[in-house]
Motif scaffolding. Structure first.
Motif, PDB file in Angstrom:
ATOM      1  N   SER A   1       1.273  11.580   4.051  1.00  0.00           N
ATOM      2  CA  SER A   1       0.140  10.855   3.483  1.00  0.00           C
ATOM      3  C   SER A   1      -0.633  11.786   2.563  1.00  0.00           C
ATOM      4  CB  SER A   1      -0.754  10.315   4.602  1.00  0.00           C
ATOM      5  OG  SER A   1      -1.294  11.409   5.345  1.00  0.00           O
TER       6      SER A   1
ATOM      7  N   GLN B   1       4.442  11.062   7.947  1.00  0.00           N
ATOM      8  CA  GLN B   1       4.702   9.655   8.280  1.00  0.00           C
ATOM      9  C   GLN B   1       6.144   9.472   8.756  1.00  0.00           C
ATOM     10  OE1 GLN B   1       3.754   7.474   4.735  1.00  0.00           O
ATOM     11  NE2 GLN B   1       1.526   7.578   5.076  1.00  0.00           N
ATOM     12  N   HIS B   2       7.063  10.081   8.066  1.00  0.00           N
ATOM     13  CA  HIS B   2       8.477  10.029   8.450  1.00  0.00           C
ATOM     14  C   HIS B   2       9.074  11.412   8.243  1.00  0.00           C
ATOM     15  CE1 HIS B   2       8.436   5.641   8.660  1.00  0.00           C
ATOM     16  NE2 HIS B   2       7.830   5.632   7.477  1.00  0.00           N
TER      17      HIS B   2
END
Length: 477
Positions: free
Chosen positions: A84, A90-91
């Motif tokens: 982010s 996030q992944h």
């Protein structure tokens, strides 16, 4: 240098070209597999990384994004992280050994993203694995690997910034290059020998028919018109051989007809020369032979000799393109009528009958002297081969702006196989020499040349035993 190139035969030129082509391929193979292998490998890796980032960008808002990132990481053997804007992961996918992304602190990742923003939203950087923490615990070959870190700032559908970080390893290719170099040495040796043998066989196969044609062409140049040209299984070579065979046959015909022409002209020239010489000697040696009649014979034979020579000169000028025409309007019908009347009076005692049939008076724009000569030769040809009835018919007909003048005889006729050659300069159907009323036997060739010089056309219709019809066509004024 030019003389050296000309002295090399086609076989060795083809051989050297094929051998040079093989050498060029080997050079390209060495450069691509040894000299530039590392650059190609790096370029492929960079392209894979950029392609993966572009695929993620297209599917940034897709519910299948996580699966796509996982597949991309596994297929390209890279580690991928999506962060982010504040640096939160996030992944994260990938199982590279000692991945640089997994070893970096959050602050280092934020610095990497900041550098990417300053670089226009994208950053590609390289560093050695030896710079990583705990590099001393890695194997030696692993420490020599170089790592690629790629950062790209994206924006999702909600306007939020999303960072893609990709880590890939560039494995050292020195060992691969050494292996390839050894393999290429063996391959190069084999290919050089194989290429040399193959190039020699191909050059010999391709050049053999050309060499045969060259030898036959030399024989043809020396006057051997019976020589034969053989092809070699190639379309162009076969066509060349066929063309040269046709040329040899035509040259043989021309040579045969030339010799026949010389024999005929020699016969025609010898007769008046013998008469002139005999009567002149008699007039000199015998006082009683000094008569007007003998003098007239000498004058007549001199004129006939002059006509023979003029015919030869005329056909030479016409077919060499040196003859010029001076067209002017003149009455073609009147010219033919006067010519028929003069010849009828001249040949009446010998039993000849010449009829003239015409459709009105016709005026043409042409050179009167040359067209008159062509018509005269056409008439003489008809008289020479008039047949037993000694009748010749001259017809003048009109057809769509053209005037056609035909001369018909009831002679022996001409075979169909001879018709295409009847206008040729040396051609003669009857090989037995027959003394004509006048001329050299070049009359039909002169007719064709004169008429075509005026933009006209000629033709012949004949069958054995049914006589012949020779005609010319001219545009009317």
């Amino acid at each position: 240098m030019k003389s050296i190139r000309k002295s090399i035969s086609i076989k060795w030129k083809i051989y050297l070209l094929l051998l040079g082509f093989s050498a060029l391929l080997l050079v390209v193979l060495w450069l691509s597999q040894v000299a530039f292998l590392d650059r190609f490998y790096r370029a492929v890796k960079v392209a894979e990384i950029r392609g993966g980032a572009a695929s993620i960008e297209r599917n940034l808002d897709s519910p299948e994004l996580a699966a796509l990132v996982e597949r991309t990481a596994a297929g390209s053997e890279v580690c991928i992280e999506l962060l982010s804007e504040n640096g939160r992961t996030q992944h994260s996918y990938g199982d590279l050994r000692d991945c640089a992304l997994h070893s970096m602190r959050p602050l280092e990742k934020l610095r990497l993203l900041a550098a990417a923003r300053e670089n226009g939203g994208e950053l590609m950087t390289y560093y050695d694995r030896e710079n990583l923490r705990d590099a001393r615990f890695l194997p030696a070959d692993t420490r020599r690997q170089r790592t690629i870190l790629y950062a790209r700032i994206l924006e999702n559908g909600e306007g939020e910034a999303v960072a893609v970080l990709i880590n890939s390893v560039i494995a050292p290719v020195e060992a691969t290059v050494r292996t390839l170099r050894i393999q290429l040495l063996y391959i190069t040796g084999f290919l050089l020998v194989f290429s040399a043998v193959l190039a020699f066989l191909l050059a010999k196969k391709v050049s053999r028919p050309i060499e045969r044609i060259n030898e036959s062409a030399k024989a043809l140049a020396k006057g051997d018109y019976g020589t034969s040209f053989s092809g070699g299984g190639y379309r162009e070579v076969d066509e060349l051989a066929d063309t040269l065979n046709h040329t040899a046959r035509e040259l043989g015909k021309v040579e045969s007809l030339r010799q026949e022409l010389i024999a005929n002209i020699s016969h025609d020239l010898r007769t008046p020369l013998t008469l002139i010489g005999g009567y002149a000697e008699a007039m000199c040696d015998l006082p009683g032979e000094m008569s007007v009649e003998n003098a007239r014979i000498i004058v007549a034979e001199t004129k006939r000799l002059t006509t023979l020579v003029n015919d030869v000169l005329d056909i030479s000028k016409l077919q060499s393109g040196m003859q010029q025409i001076h067209p002017a309007p003149y009455n073609l019908t009147g010219s033919i009528r006067g010519m028929v009347e003069r010849l009828s009076a001249l040949l009446k005692k010998e039993g000849y009958t010449i009829d003239f049939l015409w459709e009105g008076e016709v005026t043409v724009d042409a050179d009167e002297s040359q067209i008159s000569q062509a018509l005269y030769n056409l008439l003489i040809n008809g008289i020479n081969y008039a047949g037993a009835d000694k009748r010749v018919t001259v017809r003048q007909t009109l057809e769509d702006g053209w005037v056609k003048v035909s001369v018909e005889d009831n002679g022996e006729g001409i075979g169909e196989e001879h018709l295409p050659y009847i206008w040729d300069r040396y051609f003669k159907v009857d090989k037995t020499h027959r003394r004509a009323v006048t001329g050299t036997g070049l009359g039909l060739s002169i007719v064709k040349s004169v008429v075509e010089l005026h933009g006209g056309r000629v033709g012949v219709e004949s069958k054995p035993g049914e006589g012949s019809v020779f005609w010319i066509g001219l545009r009317m004024k």
